[in-house]
Design a protein around this motif. Structure first.
Motif, PDB file in Angstrom:
ATOM      1  N   ALA A  33      50.379 -37.286   8.902  1.00 19.10           N
ATOM      2  CA  ALA A  33      51.832 -37.119   8.781  1.00 19.10           C
ATOM      3  C   ALA A  33      52.392 -36.374   9.985  1.00 19.10           C
ATOM      4  N   MET A  34      51.639 -35.368  10.450  1.00 16.67           N
ATOM      5  CA  MET A  34      52.070 -34.605  11.619  1.00 16.67           C
ATOM      6  C   MET A  34      52.081 -35.482  12.868  1.00 16.67           C
ATOM      7  N   LEU A  35      51.005 -36.288  13.045  1.00 14.31           N
ATOM      8  CA  LEU A  35      50.933 -37.184  14.192  1.00 14.31           C
ATOM      9  C   LEU A  35      52.056 -38.218  14.155  1.00 14.31           C
ATOM     10  N   ARG A  36      52.369 -38.681  12.946  1.00 14.06           N
ATOM     11  CA  ARG A  36      53.428 -39.678  12.804  1.00 14.06           C
ATOM     12  C   ARG A  36      54.783 -39.107  13.189  1.00 14.06           C
ATOM     13  N   SER A  37      55.006 -37.838  12.865  1.00 13.24           N
ATOM     14  CA  SER A  37      56.276 -37.202  13.216  1.00 13.24           C
ATOM     15  C   SER A  37      56.423 -37.025  14.723  1.00 13.24           C
ATOM     16  N   LEU A  38      55.286 -36.928  15.425  1.00 12.89           N
ATOM     17  CA  LEU A  38      55.312 -36.778  16.881  1.00 12.89           C
ATOM     18  C   LEU A  38      55.519 -38.116  17.598  1.00 12.89           C
ATOM     19  N   GLY A  39      55.303 -39.239  16.895  1.00 16.40           N
ATOM     20  CA  GLY A  39      55.429 -40.566  17.495  1.00 16.40           C
ATOM     21  C   GLY A  39      54.134 -41.008  18.150  1.00 16.40           C
ATOM     22  N   GLN A  40      54.062 -42.319  18.515  1.00 15.40           N
ATOM     23  CA  GLN A  40      52.880 -42.882  19.180  1.00 15.40           C
ATOM     24  C   GLN A  40      51.612 -42.733  18.343  1.00 15.40           C
ATOM     25  N   VAL A  41      51.742 -42.808  17.018  1.00 15.33           N
ATOM     26  CA  VAL A  41      50.576 -42.629  16.155  1.00 15.33           C
ATOM     27  C   VAL A  41      49.579 -43.764  16.333  1.00 15.33           C
ATOM     28  N   ASP A  42      50.067 -44.982  16.586  1.00  9.89           N
ATOM     29  CA  ASP A  42      49.159 -46.114  16.793  1.00  9.89           C
ATOM     30  C   ASP A  42      48.272 -45.894  18.009  1.00  9.89           C
ATOM     31  N   LEU A  43      48.885 -45.408  19.095  1.00  9.73           N
ATOM     32  CA  LEU A  43      48.120 -45.146  20.316  1.00  9.73           C
ATOM     33  C   LEU A  43      47.086 -44.052  20.092  1.00  9.73           C
ATOM     34  N   LEU A  44      47.468 -42.994  19.379  1.00  8.17           N
ATOM     35  CA  LEU A  44      46.543 -41.898  19.118  1.00  8.17           C
ATOM     36  C   LEU A  44      45.368 -42.344  18.254  1.00  8.17           C
ATOM     37  N   VAL A  45      45.643 -43.180  17.257  1.00 12.97           N
ATOM     38  CA  VAL A  45      44.568 -43.679  16.394  1.00 12.97           C
ATOM     39  C   VAL A  45      43.589 -44.527  17.200  1.00 12.97           C
ATOM     40  N   LYS A  46      44.117 -45.416  18.050  1.00 10.19           N
ATOM     41  CA  LYS A  46      43.249 -46.259  18.870  1.00 10.19           C
ATOM     42  C   LYS A  46      42.425 -45.426  19.859  1.00 10.19           C
ATOM     43  N   LEU A  47      43.040 -44.397  20.421  1.00 11.57           N
ATOM     44  CA  LEU A  47      42.305 -43.509  21.327  1.00 11.57           C
ATOM     45  C   LEU A  47      41.179 -42.782  20.592  1.00 11.57           C
ATOM     46  N   CYS A  48      41.437 -42.376  19.350  1.00 13.40           N
ATOM     47  CA  CYS A  48      40.395 -41.742  18.533  1.00 13.40           C
ATOM     48  C   CYS A  48      39.229 -42.703  18.322  1.00 13.40           C
ATOM     49  N   TYR A  49      39.559 -43.960  18.032  1.00 16.81           N
ATOM     50  CA  TYR A  49      38.524 -44.991  17.873  1.00 16.81           C
ATOM     51  C   TYR A  49      37.665 -45.080  19.123  1.00 16.81           C
ATOM     52  N   VAL A  50      38.315 -45.243  20.272  1.00 15.80           N
ATOM     53  CA  VAL A  50      37.597 -45.450  21.532  1.00 15.80           C
ATOM     54  C   VAL A  50      36.701 -44.259  21.846  1.00 15.80           C
ATOM     55  N   VAL A  51      37.237 -43.037  21.704  1.00 14.30           N
ATOM     56  CA  VAL A  51      36.466 -41.838  22.046  1.00 14.30           C
ATOM     57  C   VAL A  51      35.262 -41.662  21.125  1.00 14.30           C
ATOM     58  N   PHE A  52      35.500 -41.695  19.825  1.00 14.74           N
ATOM     59  CA  PHE A  52      34.408 -41.454  18.875  1.00 14.74           C
ATOM     60  C   PHE A  52      33.372 -42.575  18.881  1.00 14.74           C
ATOM     61  N   LEU A  53      33.848 -43.816  18.901  1.00 12.00           N
ATOM     62  CA  LEU A  53      32.903 -44.936  18.924  1.00 12.00           C
ATOM     63  C   LEU A  53      32.089 -44.937  20.214  1.00 12.00           C
ATOM     64  N   GLY A  54      32.745 -44.644  21.330  1.00 11.40           N
ATOM     65  CA  GLY A  54      32.047 -44.633  22.611  1.00 11.40           C
ATOM     66  C   GLY A  54      30.959 -43.584  22.680  1.00 11.40           C
ATOM     67  N   ILE A  55      31.291 -42.351  22.296  1.00  7.29           N
ATOM     68  CA  ILE A  55      30.320 -41.246  22.353  1.00  7.29           C
ATOM     69  C   ILE A  55      29.153 -41.492  21.400  1.00  7.29           C
ATOM     70  N   ILE A  56      29.467 -41.831  20.161  1.00  6.71           N
ATOM     71  CA  ILE A  56      28.416 -42.020  19.152  1.00  6.71           C
ATOM     72  C   ILE A  56      27.548 -43.230  19.491  1.00  6.71           C
ATOM     73  N   GLY A  57      28.184 -44.325  19.907  1.00  6.95           N
ATOM     74  CA  GLY A  57      27.436 -45.523  20.254  1.00  6.95           C
ATOM     75  C   GLY A  57      26.469 -45.295  21.396  1.00  6.95           C
TER      76      GLY A  57
END
Length: 305
Positions: free
Chosen positions: A102-126
């Motif tokens: 909810a906090m991220l959504r209020s700041l805007g660009q939540v879609d971009l932040l979610v995708k960046l989280c995917y890339v970072v976590f998947l990349g490191i763990i993979g």
């Protein structure tokens, strides 16, 4: 055979949805992941709106995970005590994650932040899983035996210890609780079951056997994603029933085959296959962020940018 999805407001081939559900269900049974990190982008690709894809995919995760757990329970490869501890942390984390989202959504660009989280976590763990599994396989070829992972480190010296007989561990409940909370937060923010984070943490951090990790991870995922589905259905009204049913059927069947395949593969082979799958999804999401979209402009109400 085309079927109209009333909530998504699109027509999609029913056999395509069954096939996608089956493939992701098979991965769920093999690796102990819910499959949301793979299915959600696939649903985007075939034209399902993001809000509907995330909410409805949670149903499929619950079904395929439940099917996979039943198969693993028969083989006695589920640590119910460890799963319960992880679940307590996961539910707390999911509640916190909703607030963070909810906090991220209020700041805007939540879609971009979610995708960046995917890339970072998947990349490191993979990458970490791929390198470790590759080394283990090479050592096994040289020596003829697979080197045992270290089961004892500073984490295992923490207080509040508990016996986990199925996993063969006597460790503090603090690390599993923390792992559960972190996975719950990520699950709420990223709209996934969290298995791609949970499985490596259980193997490398807690020192659990790989075959037990898969079933235990699925056990925890069932309840966390079920909680998420309930919230989406009652608050956002974004669960598409026909889409959910088709994904459910495919996922349940696929999970049974995945569980059978998983028990026949070596632990190192399971880990390296999961690592490759995680890296492939990471690469696809990274490309989507870097490449110019096919439709640069979008239509909106007058007065809005």
């Amino acid at each position: 055979m085309q079927i109209y999805l009333p909530i998504a407001e699109v027509s999609v081939n029913a056999f395509l949805l069954l096939g996608l559900g089956g493939i992701v269900g098979m991965l769920s049974g093999m690796f102990g992941v819910g499959g949301g990190f793979l299915m959600t982008p696939l649903l985007f690709f075939i034209g399902i709106p993001p809000a509907v894809a995330v909410a409805t995919e949670a149903n499929q995760i619950v079904a395929s995970s439940f099917s996979g757990v039943l198969a693993h329970l028969k083989r006695k490869t589920v640590d119910l005590r460890m799963g319960t501890v992880l679940l307590v942390g996961g539910l707390v984390g999911a509640a916190v994650g909703v607030q963070v989202f909810a906090m991220l959504r209020s700041l805007g660009q939540v879609d971009l932040l979610v995708k960046l989280c995917y890339v970072v976590f998947l990349g490191i763990i993979g990458l970490l899983m791929f390198v470790e599994s590759l080394r283990a396989i090479r050592r096994a070829k040289k020596t003829g035996t697979v080197p045992a992972r270290k089961k004892h480190n500073w984490i295992h010296n923490l207080p509040l210890k508990m016996k986990f007989r199925t996993s063969g561990l006597y460790i503090s409940v603090i690390p599993p609780l923390i792992v559960g909370v972190l996975v719950g937060i990520l699950a709420a923010i990223m709209g996934v079951g969290g298995g791609f984070i949970m499985v490596p943490a259980m193997i490398y951090l807690l020192g659990m056997p790989t075959k037990v990790v898969v079933g235990t991870s699925l056990f925890q995922i069932i309840f966390v994603t079920g909680f998420t589905t309930l919230l989406h259905a009652t608050m956002n009204f974004t669960v598409d029933l026909p889409l959910a049913v088709l994904l459910l059927i495919g996922g349940v069947v696929g999970a049974q085959f995945g569980a059978m395949i998983g028990t026949r593969l070596k632990a190192e082979q399971l880990r390296i296959l999961l690592a490759l799958m995680v890296l492939a999804v990471c690469a696809k999401l990274a490309l989507d962020l870097l490449l110019t979209p096919s439709e640069i402009y979008s239509l909106g109400p007058v007065g809005h940018a």
